[in-house]
Motif scaffolding. Structure first.
Motif, PDB file in Angstrom:
ATOM      1  N   MET A 116       0.853  -1.205   0.000  1.00 11.72           N
ATOM      2  CA  MET A 116       0.000   0.000   0.000  1.00 11.72           C
ATOM      3  C   MET A 116       0.881   1.246   0.000  1.00 11.72           C
ATOM      4  O   MET A 116       1.881   1.276   0.698  1.00 11.72           O
TER       5      MET A 116
ATOM      6  N   HIS B 155      -0.022   5.114   5.406  1.00 12.32           N
ATOM      7  CA  HIS B 155      -0.215   4.242   4.255  1.00 12.32           C
ATOM      8  C   HIS B 155      -1.671   4.337   3.820  1.00 12.32           C
ATOM      9  O   HIS B 155      -2.567   4.374   4.665  1.00 12.32           O
TER      10      HIS B 155
ATOM     11  N   ALA C 188      -4.378   3.461   0.060  1.00  9.21           N
ATOM     12  CA  ALA C 188      -4.458   3.080  -1.351  1.00  9.21           C
ATOM     13  C   ALA C 188      -4.703   4.291  -2.244  1.00  9.21           C
ATOM     14  O   ALA C 188      -4.267   4.337  -3.380  1.00  9.21           O
ATOM     15  N   ASP C 189      -5.423   5.297  -1.723  1.00  8.02           N
ATOM     16  CA  ASP C 189      -5.706   6.479  -2.545  1.00  8.02           C
ATOM     17  C   ASP C 189      -5.650   7.749  -1.702  1.00  8.02           C
ATOM     18  O   ASP C 189      -5.587   7.686  -0.472  1.00  8.02           O
TER      19      ASP C 189
ATOM     20  N   GLU D 292      10.182   3.659   9.097  1.00  2.00           N
ATOM     21  CA  GLU D 292      10.215   3.607   7.628  1.00  2.00           C
ATOM     22  C   GLU D 292      11.184   4.622   7.026  1.00  2.00           C
ATOM     23  O   GLU D 292      11.657   4.432   5.907  1.00  2.00           O
TER      24      GLU D 292
ATOM     25  N   ARG E 140       6.751  -0.844   6.363  1.00  2.00           N
ATOM     26  CA  ARG E 140       5.940  -1.228   7.515  1.00  2.00           C
ATOM     27  C   ARG E 140       5.446  -2.660   7.400  1.00  2.00           C
ATOM     28  O   ARG E 140       5.431  -3.401   8.386  1.00  2.00           O
TER      29      ARG E 140
ATOM     30  N   ARG F 291      -8.105  -4.000   3.344  1.00  2.00           N
ATOM     31  CA  ARG F 291      -6.967  -3.632   2.492  1.00  2.00           C
ATOM     32  C   ARG F 291      -7.281  -3.916   1.025  1.00  2.00           C
ATOM     33  O   ARG F 291      -6.988  -3.113   0.143  1.00  2.00           O
TER      34      ARG F 291
ATOM     35  N   ALA G 196      -9.838  -1.376  -0.258  1.00  2.00           N
ATOM     36  CA  ALA G 196      -9.221  -0.062  -0.464  1.00  2.00           C
ATOM     37  C   ALA G 196      -8.413  -0.056  -1.765  1.00  2.00           C
ATOM     38  O   ALA G 196      -8.457   0.920  -2.530  1.00  2.00           O
ATOM     39  N   ALA G 197      -7.683  -1.137  -2.001  1.00  2.00           N
ATOM     40  CA  ALA G 197      -6.877  -1.229  -3.230  1.00  2.00           C
ATOM     41  C   ALA G 197      -7.776  -1.276  -4.466  1.00  2.00           C
ATOM     42  O   ALA G 197      -7.504  -0.603  -5.473  1.00  2.00           O
TER      43      ALA G 197
ATOM     44  N   TYR H  23     -10.819  -0.080  -4.725  1.00  3.09           N
ATOM     45  CA  TYR H  23     -11.457   1.219  -4.880  1.00  3.09           C
ATOM     46  C   TYR H  23     -10.493   2.213  -5.539  1.00  3.09           C
ATOM     47  O   TYR H  23     -10.861   2.946  -6.470  1.00  3.09           O
ATOM     48  N   ALA H  24      -9.225   2.186  -5.064  1.00  2.00           N
ATOM     49  CA  ALA H  24      -8.212   3.099  -5.629  1.00  2.00           C
ATOM     50  C   ALA H  24      -8.005   2.799  -7.111  1.00  2.00           C
ATOM     51  O   ALA H  24      -7.866   3.711  -7.936  1.00  2.00           O
TER      52      ALA H  24
END
Lengths: 90, 343
Positions: free
Chosen positions: A1, A23, A25-26, B122, B128, B331, B334-335, B337-338
């Motif tokens: 991510m 972090h 995704a968008d 990081e 992370r 997760r 979210a990915a 959707y992005a």
């Protein structure tokens, strides 16, 4: 991510400052995550999130050569100039 | 954002005033002229550390310094994340709406502290996700204290007073750590921790001045948490493996035993105000040393708990793994959707 760097303006009139990263995704999610992580005590009135990968940083190893050109230009500072005694408002 | 204003000091020698002093020192050092850069990267690194200035992410640093910081910051982050579990256990059973709201805010802070610290780690070039994986596989540790169970409501008070108190004593010197991102994260964390300790103290004070049953519950919690809290400072100086180099690098400022002594000296008058006893018959003021003599925790027990055989190690790890797996759909969503938004 993806990693996003977070900048917060603490109050009106102050500049955004870097506080850390999140972090997400968008971008919209990154903004919400940054709000939840970095402003739980009203630390800010505005947040910027920037994709960490999009930041181009100068290299510390090149610090000298990179910033050197300004080092010998003392005449850019007002203190370089002598003001004759008695000259007002200068 | 904490860098732009300085709240007034809350009196001499309080931990919070030390945090504020560390923050002022950080700004003062940033304003001072640093050591002159040389071609010798290692010498320049040493001179920056010696001048009490901060090392920043892209600066050259010894590999050992980087590795030590990654290990320490990650372990610290993991502790904050696992540390949500013992207290989370009491959110649904807090005795009033006020206590519940406070406990929720505190546990939320622990999550936030974990995230500040992962972000600091990081900057040293790890991801992370890698660190989380190391925790889940048991290859990186978290503080042994979170492997003890929270049996009664008074444990929430004892954790705030003793566990958070010990954490603050440990962490205040880290506000002066030579690595900039870690020092800045610690300043922020210590300021927030201060409410954690106070809310715990208030819970214990309320119980200690309540019914006989409540008072007994408070004393029982202090009896169980005292020695594990002392063990939070790590093995005695004679057995501490990482200390010397960390001191030279100014990652660490005081020895384990010095910090433990400081904690004991702080707790004694606080316990008196509570009207609760510290469960140590050997505890007494030593005028020659100017400190309290006290019984050390059982370091064999500490090693057993660190190795995975404390009362709750398996439960804590199983819960963390389950929470991580249960979050997989978030997760993924979210990915997805992005990706859809980007298309």
């Amino acid at each position: 991510m993806a990693l996003w760097e977070v900048f917060i303006r603490p109050r009106r009139g102050l500049a955004h400052s870097h506080v850390g990263s999140v972090h997400a995704a968008d971008a919209q999610t990154a903004l919400r995550n940054a709000r939840d992580v970095y402003t739980r005590r009203q630390e800010g009135v505005s947040i910027w999130v920037v994709p960490a990968a999009e930041i181009t940083a100068s290299s510390p190893e090149e610090k000298d050569s990179f910033f050197d050109p300004a080092a010998d230009k003392v005449y850019r500072h007002p203190t370089f100039y002598q003001v004759p005694e008695g000259a007002p408002h200068i | 954002m904490y860098g732009t204003d300085f709240p007034p000091d809350d009196g001499p020698s309080t931990l919070l005033s030390e945090v504020n002093a560390a923050e002022r020192a950080l700004h003062a050092a940033a304003g001072a002229r640093g050591p002159a850069a040389t071609g010798d990267l290692a010498a320049y690194f040493d001179s920056v550390v010696a001048a009490e200035q901060k090392i920043e992410p892209r600066d050259w640093m010894p590999e050992g310094y980087r590795k030590t910081l990654i290990r320490q910051i990650a372990q610290h982050a993991h502790s904050e994340i696992i540390g949500m579990q013992p207290e989370g256990n009491w959110i649904s059973r807090a005795p009033s709406l006020k206590r519940k709201a406070i406990l929720l805010a505190k546990v939320q802070d622990e999550a936030g502290h974990g995230l500040y610290l992962y972000a600091a780690a990081e900057t040293l070039g790890v991801d992370r996700a890698e660190l989380v994986q190391l925790l889940l596989e048991g290859r990186q540790k978290y503080s042994s204290i979170f492997n003890y169970p929270t049996l009664t409501w008074a444990d929430i008070g004892a954790i705030g007073w003793l566990v958070d108190g010990a954490a603050i004593v440990n962490q205040v010197p880290l506000c002066r750590c030579s690595y900039g991102p870690y020092a800045r994260a610690m300043i922020r964390i210590c300021k927030e921790e201060s409410f954690h300790q106070r809310q715990g103290y208030e819970i214990l004070y309320t119980l200690a001045h309540g019914t006989d049953g409540q008072r007994a519950m408070a004393q029982d919690a202090v009896d169980r948490w005292w020695y594990p809290s002392l063990a939070m400072f790590g093995p005695p100086d004679t057995d501490s493996t990482h200390s010397e180099q960390s001191m030279a690098w100014k990652i660490k400022r005081f020895s384990n035993d010095d910090l433990r002594q400081r904690f004991v000296d702080m707790c004694v008058p606080q316990a008196e105000v509570l009207g609760l006893a510290i469960p140590d018959p050997a505890l007494r003021w030593n005028a020659d040393r100017g400190h309290h003599d006290y019984t050390h925790p059982d370091y064999d027990e500490l090693m057993r708990v660190i190795k995975g055989n404390g009362p709750c190690n398996r439960q804590r790890m199983a819960h963390r793994r389950a929470a991580h797996d249960d979050g997989a759909w978030v997760r993924e969503a979210a990915a997805a959707y992005a990706k859809k938004k980007a298309a």
